[in-house]
Design an enzyme around this catalytic site. Structure first.
Site, short mmCIF file in Angstrom:
data_model
loop_
_atom_site.label_atom_id
_atom_site.label_comp_id
_atom_site.label_asym_id
_atom_site.label_seq_id
_atom_site.Cartn_x
_atom_site.Cartn_y
_atom_site.Cartn_z
N THR A 125 -26.04 17.61 24.79
CA THR A 125 -25.05 18.74 24.38
C THR A 125 -25.83 19.92 23.92
O THR A 125 -26.91 19.93 23.40
CB THR A 125 -24.30 18.05 23.12
OG1 THR A 125 -23.54 19.14 22.64
CG2 THR A 125 -25.10 17.75 21.94
N ASP A 126 -25.18 20.91 24.14
CA ASP A 126 -25.59 22.20 23.67
C ASP A 126 -25.91 22.47 22.20
O ASP A 126 -26.57 22.98 21.65
CB ASP A 126 -24.62 23.47 24.18
CG ASP A 126 -23.17 23.26 23.66
OD1 ASP A 126 -22.97 22.51 22.70
OD2 ASP A 126 -22.53 24.15 23.78
N GLU A 127 -25.31 21.56 21.44
CA GLU A 127 -25.36 21.76 19.99
C GLU A 127 -26.76 21.33 19.48
O GLU A 127 -27.01 21.65 18.32
CB GLU A 127 -24.34 20.66 19.46
CG GLU A 127 -22.76 21.07 19.86
CD GLU A 127 -21.93 20.40 18.90
OE1 GLU A 127 -22.26 20.15 17.59
OE2 GLU A 127 -20.66 20.35 19.13
N TYR A 151 -24.18 15.01 13.53
CA TYR A 151 -23.93 14.59 14.97
C TYR A 151 -25.09 15.18 15.87
O TYR A 151 -25.84 14.45 16.72
CB TYR A 151 -22.53 15.11 15.38
CG TYR A 151 -22.38 15.13 16.82
CD1 TYR A 151 -22.50 14.20 17.75
CD2 TYR A 151 -22.21 16.68 17.41
CE1 TYR A 151 -22.16 14.21 19.11
CE2 TYR A 151 -22.30 16.80 18.94
CZ TYR A 151 -22.27 15.40 19.54
OH TYR A 151 -21.99 15.76 21.02
N LYS A 155 -28.07 13.72 18.11
CA LYS A 155 -28.31 13.82 19.60
C LYS A 155 -29.44 14.45 19.92
O LYS A 155 -30.20 13.88 21.12
CB LYS A 155 -27.02 14.96 20.03
CG LYS A 155 -25.65 14.51 20.27
CD LYS A 155 -25.43 13.09 21.08
CE LYS A 155 -25.49 13.36 22.58
NZ LYS A 155 -25.08 12.43 23.22
P1 NAD Z 1 -15.68 10.46 23.51
O1 NAD Z 1 -15.93 10.38 21.95
O2 NAD Z 1 -14.37 10.83 23.90
O3 NAD Z 1 -16.05 8.82 24.20
C1 NAD Z 1 -17.27 8.14 23.60
C2 NAD Z 1 -17.08 6.76 24.21
O4 NAD Z 1 -18.23 6.04 23.92
C3 NAD Z 1 -16.04 6.14 23.71
O5 NAD Z 1 -15.36 5.39 24.89
C4 NAD Z 1 -16.58 4.91 22.91
O6 NAD Z 1 -15.85 3.93 22.75
C5 NAD Z 1 -17.96 4.70 23.41
N1 NAD Z 1 -18.82 4.37 22.69
C6 NAD Z 1 -18.92 4.78 21.16
N2 NAD Z 1 -20.07 3.98 20.55
C7 NAD Z 1 -20.46 2.87 21.45
C8 NAD Z 1 -21.52 2.11 21.40
N3 NAD Z 1 -22.08 1.69 20.33
N4 NAD Z 1 -21.55 1.15 22.34
C9 NAD Z 1 -20.73 1.58 23.53
N5 NAD Z 1 -19.82 2.25 23.57
C10 NAD Z 1 -19.92 3.19 22.70
O7 NAD Z 1 -16.95 11.26 23.60
P2 NAD Z 1 -17.06 12.34 24.93
O8 NAD Z 1 -16.44 13.82 24.61
O9 NAD Z 1 -16.56 11.59 26.16
O10 NAD Z 1 -18.65 12.56 25.10
C11 NAD Z 1 -19.44 11.98 26.02
C12 NAD Z 1 -20.72 12.28 25.88
O11 NAD Z 1 -20.82 13.73 26.26
C13 NAD Z 1 -21.17 12.24 24.36
O12 NAD Z 1 -22.88 11.69 24.51
C14 NAD Z 1 -21.48 13.54 23.89
O13 NAD Z 1 -22.42 13.76 23.10
C15 NAD Z 1 -21.75 14.21 25.17
N6 NAD Z 1 -21.02 15.59 25.18
C16 NAD Z 1 -19.76 15.83 24.90
C17 NAD Z 1 -19.15 17.15 25.05
C18 NAD Z 1 -17.57 17.72 24.65
O14 NAD Z 1 -17.33 18.80 24.61
N7 NAD Z 1 -16.88 16.43 24.37
C19 NAD Z 1 -20.01 18.19 25.34
C20 NAD Z 1 -21.40 17.93 25.70
C21 NAD Z 1 -21.71 16.76 25.54
O1 TDX Z 2 -9.08 21.39 13.93
C1 TDX Z 2 -10.01 22.22 14.29
N1 TDX Z 2 -10.03 23.53 14.11
C2 TDX Z 2 -10.98 24.35 14.20
O2 TDX Z 2 -11.11 25.63 13.97
C3 TDX Z 2 -11.04 21.54 15.05
C4 TDX Z 2 -11.13 20.09 15.29
C5 TDX Z 2 -11.93 22.49 15.68
N2 TDX Z 2 -11.89 23.88 15.26
C6 TDX Z 2 -13.23 24.60 15.64
C7 TDX Z 2 -14.71 24.05 15.29
C8 TDX Z 2 -15.26 24.74 16.42
O3 TDX Z 2 -15.79 25.98 16.03
O4 TDX Z 2 -13.13 24.71 16.96
C9 TDX Z 2 -14.52 24.42 17.59
C10 TDX Z 2 -14.62 23.35 18.55
O5 TDX Z 2 -14.55 22.36 17.57
P1 TDX Z 2 -14.48 20.79 18.14
O6 TDX Z 2 -13.41 20.65 19.26
O7 TDX Z 2 -14.77 19.78 17.31
O8 TDX Z 2 -15.95 20.67 19.15
P2 TDX Z 2 -17.46 21.29 18.85
O9 TDX Z 2 -17.62 21.01 17.29
O10 TDX Z 2 -17.85 22.63 19.15
O11 TDX Z 2 -18.44 20.12 19.33
C11 TDX Z 2 -18.04 19.82 20.84
O12 TDX Z 2 -18.75 20.42 21.75
C12 TDX Z 2 -20.03 19.81 22.11
C13 TDX Z 2 -17.89 18.44 21.11
O13 TDX Z 2 -16.81 17.61 19.99
C14 TDX Z 2 -19.31 17.79 20.88
O14 TDX Z 2 -19.14 16.37 21.34
C15 TDX Z 2 -20.18 18.33 21.91
O15 TDX Z 2 -21.14 17.78 21.96
#
Ligand code: NAD
Ligand code: TDX
Length: 339
Positions: A125-127, A151, A155
């Site tokens: 992730t970018d984070e 978190y 990562k």
């Molecule tokens: P999500 O939370 O929607 O899904 C996570 C999945 O992993 C779920 O199906 C959960 O059951 C499974 N899981 C959790 N713990 C586990 C374990 N111990 N063993 C096996 N399975 C397990 O997450 P997402 O948003 O789909 O993100 C997927 C990946 O992409 C993550 O690694 C996250 O860090 C990365 N990512 C997410 C975003 C975003 O914006 N959502 C951005 C960049 C990177």
């Molecule tokens: O209720 C809210 N109110 C609010 O202002 C929530 C849930 C979020 N926010 C803000 C926090 C952040 O600035 O919105 C922005 C986005 O929040 P999230 O959706 O929680 O995402 P973020 O914290 O940016 O992280 C996401 O991007 C990188 C994903 O959850 C991560 O899994 C990924 O790695």
């Protein structure tokens, strides 16, 4: 190609599996997922029509014996999506983030090495880069790792392990680091689906701090296509940033959702800020486009329209989720942010 996907019942993993099965007839997928609160079997109910090209195994990536058993079936590639993914939950309790995101990654890497798997892809992730100031250049792959939440620290730790296994054991591993995804099947704890579903329910939309934090948004299918590209063509040991070059202030996203749904701005509720809240993310994805030819195809205007429509049309999907465990979490977290 036989692909072992972990975390494929979550948001990005399930979109990736659907993309792979629908795009290639010669790909088969095994999905290893623990079915945590974020994992949803319903996300992949359409895989039935792909017959034995899709197989599901329930289990924990941190369970070494289980991972050994699954990896011993020798997939060609492992793509690790499995993670605890929500920053706010990591602030409440980081334990499970370390177990899954760090120890789980280590178990996968060890088994990958043991069974000489051709390629390991870590979804990061970018984070991990931390936060940018308003006029800073977007992150490149050479930026320092400066994670600010439990978190992102977990990562970043996983990324360092992947690097170490590449350097020490010569394992073929690549890392993708993507910006904020949005699209169908995203768990409604994340900003965009939370705001859409709260607006549909006519309940308040909680905006952290001044709402001026910036995120760089990308549609989940563009992210999935980038992973497919890196998995096939990425150079071993390399990191690839992925992003939509689409920066928006949170408050603008929230207002846009309300306008599109015909709901009033009075639903917005400013709450206390998230502790350690990163101010701005922005990704420079030039390496991926110059070296591997990937570019995002879905504009934010198109993507947000399609996403809002999907949540409106799939109300039973998110209504079922916004009960039970989710409500307990919601009350605890947002209770702590009331001004
Ligand atoms: P999500 O939370 O929607 O899904 C996570 C999945 O992993 C779920 O199906 C959960 O059951 C499974 N899981 C959790 N713990 C586990 C374990 N111990 N063993 C096996 N399975 C397990 O997450 P997402 O948003 O789909 O993100 C997927 C990946 O992409 C993550 O690694 C996250 O860090 C990365 N990512 C997410 C975003 C975003 O914006 N959502 C951005 C960049 C990177
Ligand atoms: O209720 C809210 N109110 C609010 O202002 C929530 C849930 C979020 N926010 C803000 C926090 C952040 O600035 O919105 C922005 C986005 O929040 P999230 O959706 O929680 O995402 P973020 O914290 O940016 O992280 C996401 O991007 C990188 C994903 O959850 C991560 O899994 C990924 O790695």
């Amino acid at each position: 190609m036989r692909v072992l996907v972990t975390g494929g019942l979550g948001f990005i993993g399930s979109n990736f599996i659907l993309h792979m099965l629908e795009t290639y007839s010669d790909v088969s997928i095994t999905n290893l997922d623990l079915i945590t609160y974020a994992g949803n079997l319903e996300n992949l109910k359409d895989t039935d029509r792909h017959g034995d090209r899709y197989q599901f195994v329930k289990g924990d990536i941190a369970d070494r014996n289980l991972v050994d058993d699954v990896v011993s079936r020798k997939p060609d590639v492992i793509v690790n999506f499995a993670a605890e993914s929500h920053v706010d939950r990591s602030i409440l309790d980081a334990s499970q983030f370390l177990r899954t995101n760090v120890i789980g990654t280590q178990a996968l890497l060890d088994c990958c090495r043991k069974y000489k798997i051709d390629r390991y892809v870590q979804i990061s992730t970018d984070e991990v880069y931390g936060s940018l100031g308003p006029s800073d250049a977007p992150f490149t792959e050479t930026n320092d790792l400066k994670p600010n939440s439990p978190y992102s620290a977990s990562k970043a730790s996983a990324d360092l392990l992947v690097r170490a296994y590449y350097k020490t054991y010569g394992m073929d591993a690549v890392i993708t680091r993507c910006s904020n995804n949005y699209g169908p099947l995203q768990f409604p704890e994340k900003l965009i689906p939370l705001m859409i579903t709260n607006a549909v329910q006519d309940i308040e939309l909680p905006v952290y701090g001044d709402g001026m934090n910036v995120r760089d948004w990308i549609h989940v299918m563009d992210h999935c296509r980038s992973i497919d590209t890196v998995m096939r063509k990425g150079k071993t040991g390399q990191i690839y940033n992925v992003g939509g070059s689409c920066e928006h202030h949170n408050i603008d996203i929230v207002r846009l959702i309300l306008t599109k749904l015909g709901k009033p701005d009075s639903l917005i509720k400013y709450v206390s800020d998230r502790p350690g809240h990163d101010r701005r993310y922005a990704m420079n994805a030039q390496k991926l486009s110059n070296e591997l030819g990937w570019t995002p195809l879905i504009s934010f205007e198109q993507g947000i329209e399609q996403t809002i429509k999907w949540y409106v049309e799939n109300e039973p999907w998110w209504r079922r989720i916004k009960t039970g465990e989710y409500l307990t979490y919601y009350e605890k977290w947002y209770g702590s942010l009331q001004k």
